[in-house]
Every structure is written in structure tokens, then in C-alpha cells.
Write an enzyme that holds these catalytic residues in place. Structure first.
Site, PDB file in Angstrom:
ATOM      1  N   ASP A  12       0.896   2.985  -0.289  1.00  0.00           N
ATOM      2  CA  ASP A  12       2.218   2.442  -0.614  1.00  0.00           C
ATOM      3  C   ASP A  12       2.463   1.223   0.268  1.00  0.00           C
ATOM      4  OD1 ASP A  12       4.735   2.073  -1.604  1.00  0.00           O
ATOM      5  OD2 ASP A  12       5.597   3.913  -0.778  1.00  0.00           O
ATOM      6  N   ASP A 107       3.031  -1.861  -6.277  1.00  0.00           N
ATOM      7  CA  ASP A 107       2.736  -1.746  -4.851  1.00  0.00           C
ATOM      8  C   ASP A 107       2.250  -0.376  -4.401  1.00  0.00           C
ATOM      9  OD1 ASP A 107       5.207  -0.599  -5.381  1.00  0.00           O
ATOM     10  OD2 ASP A 107       6.022  -1.101  -3.415  1.00  0.00           O
ATOM     11  N   GLU A 108       1.908   0.488  -5.319  1.00  0.00           N
ATOM     12  CA  GLU A 108       1.421   1.795  -4.877  1.00  0.00           C
ATOM     13  C   GLU A 108       0.468   2.389  -5.902  1.00  0.00           C
ATOM     14  OE1 GLU A 108       4.107   5.317  -5.164  1.00  0.00           O
ATOM     15  OE2 GLU A 108       5.667   3.818  -5.475  1.00  0.00           O
TER      16      GLU A 108
END
Length: 405
Positions: A12, A107-108
Site C-alpha cells: 500500500d 496504489d495498492e
């Protein structure tokens, strides 16, 4: 040695949009930074860095309120195209550690490393290496969790933000950590569910575990899932995003030492173009734009992009990429890469004789350029089939160390 049925890594990024902006403009580091949501008509904070959070800013806050609370913050209009391009680079980096990766957002992602790691020590090494490479190659921070299932991995990545690493390797570890925490902190339990639990006085994970009959009466068919999560049980499997669904393909590499040779960079970009074009052909895709990204020896990043009417073959991608690369000042390079975006399926019915002849011509040009690269860098054998995501870094390092010999 501890043996787990599954080993899941959750990565993350920390303050993703803000991190990209601080990477691109180091003068922002240390200042409160708020990036406005790039997808909302009404200007609201999409994300902010930790300095801004310490001043009371948070996501979904209106711009007017954010300016009132923290008038000296730096407010930046979000650039979704840029964030997507960086995301593709991150996903490409993470996917080097497993073929089973499920991106969740830009983003993860979850990575099932059960097969690729083989044992817990290697899984730990993967987790730390991912964190180090995101810092060293992408110049951003991420938090990483290692778990025995998806909920434990996600919980781990949340535990020590920013730049944290935490592992939960059994349901007992999960319950020990989460027992006295609010039920809302358990990933996958949404607001409507935990508000209903609050309404009957169940606030913590322990409350839920100790009042199972009340949970079943309240939630009915949903209760089993909630009770399992409270016990750290999660039978979801990491489901890779299929390449056919991808809207872009990107490849990048970081040299072990700085490169100041323009023609070496051109040759490396050609190899990257070959790999991207082969993947596009495999899934019958054509691109509508090219993004060139990289960073100089001092870690200053650069990125340039161009929308194109047609972008399919290696020579086409390389030609556009080099025209973009020529737009930025040439200095010593540490990282370089290409993303082809706006991917759509090619329509075979629209293929013309000219297109077919062009494809044949390109095949010849591509093979000729690969042969020239092979001779230029003293490689005894280098064929198109040898060039892929997993080998480009090794080939590029050979080229860097054998240039001019």
C-alpha cells in the site's frame, strides 16, 4: 521453519498522489501538501501528506474548508494520467515477485507469493525487497503487510504506516492484535455493517467474537462472513487482473550505475518497446498513447507523453518514445521506462493490405535492429523471444557494461 498454506503480501503506497507530487517536486518535502481529487467536478482533497494530516486535513474535505484550516498548505490539482502511469510502473515492479497479483487501486495490490517464495523467509525477503525498491527506484514510500490470508496481509500493511512492515502469520496473531480494536478497523467490514453492530452495543472485535448469537440474529446470512473476519478467517483468493483487461502496459528498469550514453538509452528503450509490442500482439491490442518516464542520477524524475493515432509495433513505439525522450534535457540517467496507454482491441476486420505489408516490414526492421544490438554489445545470441519483462534488466546491464567493446 514455519510453514503456511498461503503467504500473501499486501503493498500500500503511503499518501500516493501526494507522494508522486513530492517525488516530482522535492521542494514540497516537509511542507503540508494536499492533492485535489482528479476525478471530482467539485474540488475536494483527494489525498494529503502526513504534514497536512497533522494540521487537520483529510481526504474528501472541501477545498474551502482545507484552506481555512491550513491556509499555508500547498494545494495541487490532481493529474490522474500521471498517477496511472506511475501506478503501472509500480504494478510492473510488484509483479516481478509473483504471477498472482491483484491490483486493488492505483496504489495498492495483493500478491500471493506462496509458490514464488516457497517459504516464509523468502516471503519476508520479497516484502522487504519490494519496499526497498519502491524507495530506491520509484523514490516513494510504501507500507507492506505479510499475512496468511488477504485480511491479515491488509491489516499488516495498515499497522505501521508510513514506510512500515508488519506480519501476521496466524489467526491467533490477528485476534491478539485486533481483539480490543473497533470493529470498523477490520478490512472488508463496511460502514453500514459496523453501524448496525454499534446499534446493539457491539463496538470491538472482541465484542463481536463474544456475542455470536447476537450477530447472527442481527445480520442473518451476512453474519458468518463478519464472524469469520473477526476471527481472522478469510477464504478469498488473490485474483489476478487479466492482461486482456489492461488499459496500459508499462516496463521500466533502474540501472545499477548511472548511464550517460544516449545511444545505449535508445537501444534499451527499443528492447522495452519490443517487449511491450509483443504483449500487445498477444492480446490483440493497439495503443493510443506513449508515456516515457525516468529519473536522472540525482533522482530528479521526468515524464513526457504523447497521444498517437496508432501505436502497435516495436518500431512505432520506439520512434515515439525517442521523440519524447528528446524533449527532455539529456543528463545522466538512472531509471528509464515506457508505458503505452489507451489500449483498445484491434479490429481484425479493418486490417488492410497496406497494414499487413507494414506489419511484415516492421517484423523485418525489428529483427534487424535486434541483430544490430546483438552485434553492438557482443551478445552471442539475442532473439525476440528472449526479450521480456523478466530479462530486460539483465540484458540492459550486459549492454551497459559491454558498450564499445
Amino acid at each position: 521453519m514455519l510453514i503456511l498454506d498461503r503467504m500473501i503480501i499486501h503493498v500500500d503506497m503511503d499518501c500516493y498522489y501526494a507522494s508522486v507530487e513530492m517525488r516530482d517536486d522535492p521542494s514540497l518535502v516537509g511542507k503540508p501538501v494536499a492533492v485535489l481529487s482528479p476525478s471530482d467536478q467539485i474540488q475536494v482533497v483527494g489525498t494529503c501528506n502526513y504534514e497536512a494530516r497533522a494540521r487537520g486535513l483529510h481526504s474528501a474535505m472541501s477545498l474551502s474548508e482545507a484552506k481555512r484550516i491550513c491556509p499555508d498548505a500547498v494545494f495541487i490539482n490532481g493529474n490522474l494520467k500521471k498517477y496511472r502511469a506511475v501506478s503501472e510502473e509500480l504494478h510492473a515492479l510488484w509483479s516481478e515477485y509473483t504471477d498472482t497479483m491483484e491490483p486493488v487501486m492505483l496504489d495498492e495490490a495483493y500478491l500471493d507469493v506462496t509458490e514464488s517464495a516457497g517459504d516464509i523467509d523468502t516471503a519476508r525477503r520479497f516484502a522487504h525487497e519490494i519496499q526497498d525498491r519502491v524507495r530506491d527506484e520509484m523514490h516513494m514510500g510504501c507500507s507492506v503487510g505479510l499475512g496468511y490470508n488477504m485480511v491479515s496481509a491488509k491489516t499488516g500493511s495498515e499497522e505501521l504506516k508510513p514506510n512500515g512492515y508488519f506480519e501476521l502469520l496466524s489467526p491467533a496473531d490477528f485476534v491478539e492484535l485486533m481483539g480490543d480494536r473497533d470493529i470498523s478497523e477490520v478490512n472488508s467490514i463496511g460502514p453500514r455493517t459496523y453501524e448496525r453492530l454499534y446499534s446493539i452495543g457491539l463496538h470491538t472485535v472482541r465484542d463481536v467474537r463474544e456475542h455470536r448469537s447476537d450477530v447472527i440474529e442481527l445480520l442473518g446470512n451476512q453474519a458468518e462472513r463478519i464472524l469469520d473476519l473477526a476471527d481472522g478467517i478469510d477464504d478469498r483468493v488473490v485474483t489476478p487482473r487479466t492482461p486482456e483487461d489492461s488499459k496500459s502496459i508499462s516496463r521500466s528498469l533502474t540501472f545499477l550505475k548511472d548511464v550517460d550514453d544516449y545511444w545505449l538509452i535508445s537501444d534499451v528503450l527499443f528492447l522495452i518497446s519490443v517487449d511491450i509490442s509483443e504483449n500487445m500482439a498477444k492480446y490483440n491490442k493497439r495503443g493510443g498513447g506513449v508515456f516515457v518516464v525516468g529519473s536522472y542520477s540525482d533522482r530528479t524524475p521526468f515524464n513526457v507523453n504523447k497521444v498517437t493515432k496508432k501505436c502497435t509495433s516495436a518500431t512505432e513505439i520506439h520512434e515515439v518514445a525517442m521523440s519524447l525522450f528528446d524533449e527532455v534535457p539529456f543528463r545522466t540517467i538512472r531509471r528509464i521506462g515506457i508505458a503505452v496507454y489507451n489500449l483498445v482491441r484491434s479490429d481484425a476486420n479493418q486490417t488492410t493490405l497496406d497494414a499487413l505489408m507494414g506489419a511484415e516490414k516492421d517484423d523485418g526492421t525489428t529483427d534487424s535492429m535486434i541483430e544490430a544490438i546483438r552485434k553492438r554489445y557482443g551478445m552471442e545470441s539475442l532473439e525476440r523471444k528472449d526479450i521480456d519483462r523478466d530479462t530486460i534488466r539483465t540484458i540492459a546491464e550486459h549492454m551497459r557494461t559491454h558498450r564499445g567493446r
